[in-house]
Design an enzyme around this catalytic site. Structure first.
Site, PDB file in Angstrom:
ATOM      1  N   HIS A   1       0.850  -1.203   0.000  1.00 27.66           N
ATOM      2  CA  HIS A   1       0.000   0.000   0.000  1.00 27.66           C
ATOM      3  C   HIS A   1       0.879   1.243   0.000  1.00 27.66           C
ATOM      4  CE1 HIS A   1       1.261  -0.367   4.152  1.00 27.66           C
ATOM      5  NE2 HIS A   1       1.056   0.944   4.244  1.00 27.66           N
TER       6      HIS A   1
ATOM      7  N   HIS B   1       5.348   6.003  -0.974  1.00 26.97           N
ATOM      8  CA  HIS B   1       6.107   4.796  -1.307  1.00 26.97           C
ATOM      9  C   HIS B   1       5.327   3.553  -0.926  1.00 26.97           C
ATOM     10  CE1 HIS B   1       6.903   5.449   2.952  1.00 26.97           C
ATOM     11  NE2 HIS B   1       7.132   4.140   3.027  1.00 26.97           N
TER      12      HIS B   1
HETATM   13  P1  ATP Z   1       4.767  -3.750  11.122  1.00 31.34           P
HETATM   14  O1  ATP Z   1       4.600  -2.659  12.134  1.00 31.34           O
HETATM   15  O2  ATP Z   1       4.293  -5.082  11.547  1.00 31.34           O
HETATM   16  O3  ATP Z   1       6.145  -3.801  10.606  1.00 31.34           O
HETATM   17  P2  ATP Z   1       3.388  -1.968   9.408  1.00 31.34           P
HETATM   18  O4  ATP Z   1       4.452  -0.973   9.755  1.00 31.34           O
HETATM   19  O5  ATP Z   1       2.977  -2.079   7.986  1.00 31.34           O
HETATM   20  O6  ATP Z   1       3.819  -3.398   9.887  1.00 31.34           O
HETATM   21  P3  ATP Z   1       1.770  -0.413  11.118  1.00 31.34           P
HETATM   22  O7  ATP Z   1       2.928  -0.112  12.033  1.00 31.34           O
HETATM   23  O8  ATP Z   1       0.439  -0.613  11.747  1.00 31.34           O
HETATM   24  O9  ATP Z   1       2.064  -1.683  10.246  1.00 31.34           O
HETATM   25  O10 ATP Z   1       1.704   0.790  10.084  1.00 31.34           O
HETATM   26  C1  ATP Z   1       0.675   0.950   9.136  1.00 31.34           C
HETATM   27  C2  ATP Z   1       1.148   1.937   8.091  1.00 31.34           C
HETATM   28  O11 ATP Z   1       1.426   3.199   8.711  1.00 31.34           O
HETATM   29  C3  ATP Z   1       2.469   1.547   7.423  1.00 31.34           C
HETATM   30  O12 ATP Z   1       2.472   2.058   6.104  1.00 31.34           O
HETATM   31  C4  ATP Z   1       3.514   2.259   8.224  1.00 31.34           C
HETATM   32  O13 ATP Z   1       4.677   2.530   7.471  1.00 31.34           O
HETATM   33  C5  ATP Z   1       2.799   3.549   8.580  1.00 31.34           C
HETATM   34  N1  ATP Z   1       3.277   4.070   9.866  1.00 31.34           N
HETATM   35  C6  ATP Z   1       3.418   3.381  11.012  1.00 31.34           C
HETATM   36  N2  ATP Z   1       3.848   4.178  12.007  1.00 31.34           N
HETATM   37  C7  ATP Z   1       3.981   5.411  11.472  1.00 31.34           C
HETATM   38  C8  ATP Z   1       4.394   6.685  11.975  1.00 31.34           C
HETATM   39  N3  ATP Z   1       4.739   6.859  13.242  1.00 31.34           N
HETATM   40  N4  ATP Z   1       4.406   7.730  11.129  1.00 31.34           N
HETATM   41  C9  ATP Z   1       4.034   7.582   9.827  1.00 31.34           C
HETATM   42  N5  ATP Z   1       3.639   6.421   9.289  1.00 31.34           N
HETATM   43  C10 ATP Z   1       3.612   5.348  10.085  1.00 31.34           C
END
Ligand code: ATP
Ligand code: MG
Length: 180
Positions: free
Chosen positions: A43, A125
């Site tokens: 995504h 990205h």
């Molecule tokens: P995982 O945490 O298991 O590695 P993930 O990062 O895809 O998986 P989430 O942490 O729930 O899952 O994040 C969901 C989306 O939001 C992802 O695209 C992630 O890069 C983005 N994201 C997570 N934390 C932040 C943040 N603090 N600031 C901006 N984007 C974020």
């Protein structure tokens, strides 16, 4: 039980493109590059909301439904590695204005509703690998896929039995340019 949910606005990749990206990734990167993101989880995040209450989520769902944003297409023609966050990604050398505007309006609504927004510039990205902390041999180019965005969605992220899953809660269509 907590009433808070971990939410974010994002663009999804059509199933066909998910499969193409996964196949190319398997062919172009060594297996130990990092933790590959599951096909269904590919995504582009538009705005990360964090763990938020149902009340905040409802407010953001209302404002998202009033956003008038335009359809756009973008070439996934860029590729990179952020060693600090351990992310290998594909993206666009030139992000379309309609995408930047949509992300900007969502991020400003998020901030106004108390969701902390990163001070870093928005860099659209698709994450391909996480936990890629060692040097990565980046392929010279992507196959230049075209992503046609005609909707954006609100997702819930959950972590169960060692896996991150996203659940689409709502989707809003993007309008034809002539309709705005
Ligand atoms: P995982 O945490 O298991 O590695 P993930 O990062 O895809 O998986 P989430 O942490 O729930 O899952 O994040 C969901 C989306 O939001 C992802 O695209 C992630 O890069 C983005 N994201 C997570 N934390 C932040 C943040 N603090 N600031 C901006 N984007 C974020
Ligand atoms: Mg994460």
């Amino acid at each position: 039980m907590s009433a808070e949910r971990r939410l974010f606005f994002a663009l999804s990749l059509p199933a066909k493109l998910q499969k193409q990206v996964i196949k190319w990734r398997a062919e172009c990167f060594p297996q130990d590059t990092g933790r590959p993101v599951a096909a269904a989880n590919l995504h582009i995040t538009l705005a990360f909301l964090g763990e938020i209450s149902e009340l905040k989520a409802e407010a953001l769902i209302r404002v998202a439904g009033r956003i008038q944003a335009q359809k756009f297409s973008m070439h996934l023609d860029d590729i990179g590695h952020w060693p600090g966050s351990g992310v290998v990604w594909i993206g666009a050398k030139r992000a379309p204005n309609a995408l930047l505007q949509l992300a900007s309006v969502l991020r400003s609504h998020a901030a106004r509703n108390g969701c902390h927004q990163s001070a870093l510039p928005f860099h659209p990205h698709v994450s391909l690998y996480r936990n890629a902390t060692r040097p990565v041999a980046i392929p010279p180019a992507t196959p230049q896929w075209l992503l046609e965005a005609d909707a954006f969605s609100l997702y819930e992220s959950t972590y169960e039995r060692g896996r991150t899953r996203y659940r689409c809660l709502r989707t809003w269509p993007l309008a034809d340019a002539s309709a705005l």
